[in-house]
Design a protein around this motif. Structure first.
Motif, short mmCIF file in Angstrom:
data_model
loop_
_atom_site.label_atom_id
_atom_site.label_comp_id
_atom_site.label_asym_id
_atom_site.label_seq_id
_atom_site.Cartn_x
_atom_site.Cartn_y
_atom_site.Cartn_z
N ALA A 1 0.96 -1.22 0.17
CA ALA A 1 0.13 0.02 -0.01
C ALA A 1 0.85 1.58 0.09
CB ALA A 1 -0.87 -0.04 1.16
N VAL A 2 2.04 1.18 0.60
CA VAL A 2 2.93 2.35 0.82
C VAL A 2 3.42 2.42 -0.73
CG1 VAL A 2 5.14 3.17 1.68
CG2 VAL A 2 3.53 2.01 3.13
N GLU A 3 3.86 1.45 -1.21
CA GLU A 3 4.56 1.53 -2.73
C GLU A 3 3.31 2.30 -3.59
OE1 GLU A 3 7.55 -1.54 -3.90
OE2 GLU A 3 5.73 -2.71 -3.21
N HIS A 4 2.34 1.61 -3.48
CA HIS A 4 1.21 2.15 -4.52
C HIS A 4 0.73 3.67 -4.28
CE1 HIS A 4 -2.71 2.54 -6.42
NE2 HIS A 4 -2.43 1.26 -6.75
N TYR A 5 0.78 4.05 -2.84
CA TYR A 5 0.76 5.60 -2.67
C TYR A 5 1.74 6.34 -3.04
CZ TYR A 5 0.64 10.02 -0.15
OH TYR A 5 0.61 11.36 0.27
N LEU A 6 2.99 5.88 -2.89
CA LEU A 6 4.29 6.57 -3.53
C LEU A 6 4.30 6.77 -4.97
CD1 LEU A 6 7.03 5.31 -1.17
CD2 LEU A 6 6.08 7.52 -1.26
N ASP A 7 3.26 5.94 -5.87
CA ASP A 7 3.20 5.81 -7.26
C ASP A 7 1.96 6.74 -7.45
OD1 ASP A 7 4.21 5.31 -9.77
OD2 ASP A 7 2.60 3.77 -9.99
N SER A 8 1.25 6.98 -6.58
CA SER A 8 -0.06 7.91 -6.64
C SER A 8 0.22 9.44 -7.20
CB SER A 8 -0.92 7.88 -5.69
OG SER A 8 -0.25 8.73 -4.55
N ASP A 9 -0.80 10.08 -7.60
CA ASP A 9 -0.66 11.61 -7.71
C ASP A 9 0.00 12.20 -6.51
OD1 ASP A 9 -1.62 11.26 -10.42
OD2 ASP A 9 -3.74 11.86 -9.75
N SER A 10 -0.31 12.02 -5.48
CA SER A 10 0.40 12.47 -4.29
C SER A 10 1.76 12.20 -4.01
CB SER A 10 -0.29 11.97 -3.13
OG SER A 10 -1.69 12.54 -2.81
N GLY A 11 2.04 10.93 -4.41
CA GLY A 11 3.48 10.47 -4.32
C GLY A 11 4.38 11.13 -5.45
N GLN A 12 3.71 11.27 -6.61
CA GLN A 12 4.50 11.88 -7.68
C GLN A 12 4.72 13.36 -7.47
OE1 GLN A 12 5.66 10.30 -10.38
NE2 GLN A 12 5.12 8.67 -9.42
#
Length: 334
Positions: free
Chosen positions: A120-131
């Motif tokens: 889930a952390v990885e997915h968040y870091l790849d989201s718009d927020s993470g980008q």
């Protein structure tokens, strides 16, 4: 041959022009990559850096010289981030300080009880927020973000049996000086005591605190079975390492070099994560053998009880963060 000095040290220079040209060409052909980490030898971090070094040695035909620096040899996390920003070093496997330093409005990864898995952390870091966080880190910190690397989930140790959040009321618990962590745990009822990491064992031995939180490496390396009875599997935080590079240095590389390094980082982090899982399993077995009792808990009631503090932390973050957290959790749910 003629003697010369450089920085107070004596060496030799060959007077033949061909030798000088040949030496200069060899030096220019090899790119030095310093890679920093604050942990010492023997852990998953060192294993990942070693694998990164091996991959480039195998595939780049002498093009790179990778120099791993462990144990904060050239500075702590703050100092290394500054060197990266200035282009005075090349890469680091660093903690999450850069997120709170450059983009706190996107730093949801550092809030306990938010993400139930590293995926889930990885997915968040790849989201718009993470980008967005990565773009700000590049603009303000001179960092190129490459990839996260899993660290084992943080758990609790205690001299009191903990089965639910109601058992935490009044528990004296050591915490690092991180306001969000203190706020979340105090919301759960603990009495937070901020103590430096080197003093944890003594604080427990003298009864100053009854509990602490960290990955299983902490009770194992500190021999906490001498002063603690229980390990409660709260899985409250996955606080990964991050592979980053100096933007100034990165922009001097060719596209092929950038691709090669990115691929090497991906393989190295996968190796590091495998070693991390193996080490975590070993720590659990060793702690059990030394008499510590593991208590499996349902983390949902803890998260529900901590929600007011979690909401306070997320309220200060950018628009879209909460939605990206929910999407990351939903996308990676079992």
């Amino acid at each position: 041959m003629k003697m010369f000095t450089r920085g107070g040290r004596t060496g030799f220079v060959l007077l033949t022009t061909a030798a000088v040209i040949g030496l200069a060409g060899a030096t220019q052909a090899q790119t030095v990559i310093e890679v920093h980490n604050t942990m010492s030898e023997g852990g998953a971090e060192a294993a990942a850096l070693e694998r990164f070094q091996e991959i480039l040695a195998e595939r780049a035909e002498g093009e790179f010289e990778v120099r791993p620096y462990l144990g904060g040899q050239l500075g702590d996390e703050t100092e290394i981030l500054e060197l990266l920003n200035l282009g005075q070093t090349q890469m680091a496997l660093t903690g999450g300080l850069f997120m709170s330093q450059y983009a706190p409005e996107y730093d949801a990864v550092g809030v306990p009880f938010v993400f139930p898995s590293f995926e889930a952390v990885e997915h968040y870091l790849d989201s718009d927020s993470g980008q967005a966080m990565q773009e700000i880190a590049r603009e303000d910190g001179g960092l190129v973000y490459l990839a996260p690397q899993k660290r084992a989930f943080r758990q609790m140790t205690s001299n009191r049996e903990i089965h639910g959040p109601e058992d935490l009321e009044g528990l004296t618990m050591r915490l690092p000086q991180l306001p969000v962590w203190v706020d979340v745990w105090e919301e759960l009822g603990v009495q937070a005591v901020v103590i430096p990491a080197p003093d944890i064992y003594l604080a427990m031995r003298t009864g100053q605190v009854e509990a602490h939180e960290n990955s299983l490496a902490s009770p194992y390396t500190r021999q906490m079975w001498e002063v603690q009875d229980y390990i409660i599997m709260t899985n409250h935080l996955s606080f990964p390492w991050h592979w980053v590079a100096s933007a100034q240095w990165w922009e001097t590389l060719s596209e092929d070099q950038q691709t090669l390094i990115t691929e090497a980082v991906e393989e190295a982090r996968q190796h590091g994560m495998q070693v991390e899982d193996e080490n975590d399993a070993y720590y659990r077995e060793a702690l059990t053998e030394n008499g510590m009792e593991f208590i499996e808990v349902d983390t949902a009631p803890f998260r529900e009880a901590a929600q007011p503090a979690i909401d306070r932390a997320l309220a200060d973050m950018a628009d879209g963060v909460a939605e990206d957290i929910d999407a990351a959790i939903e996308a990676t749910a079992d």
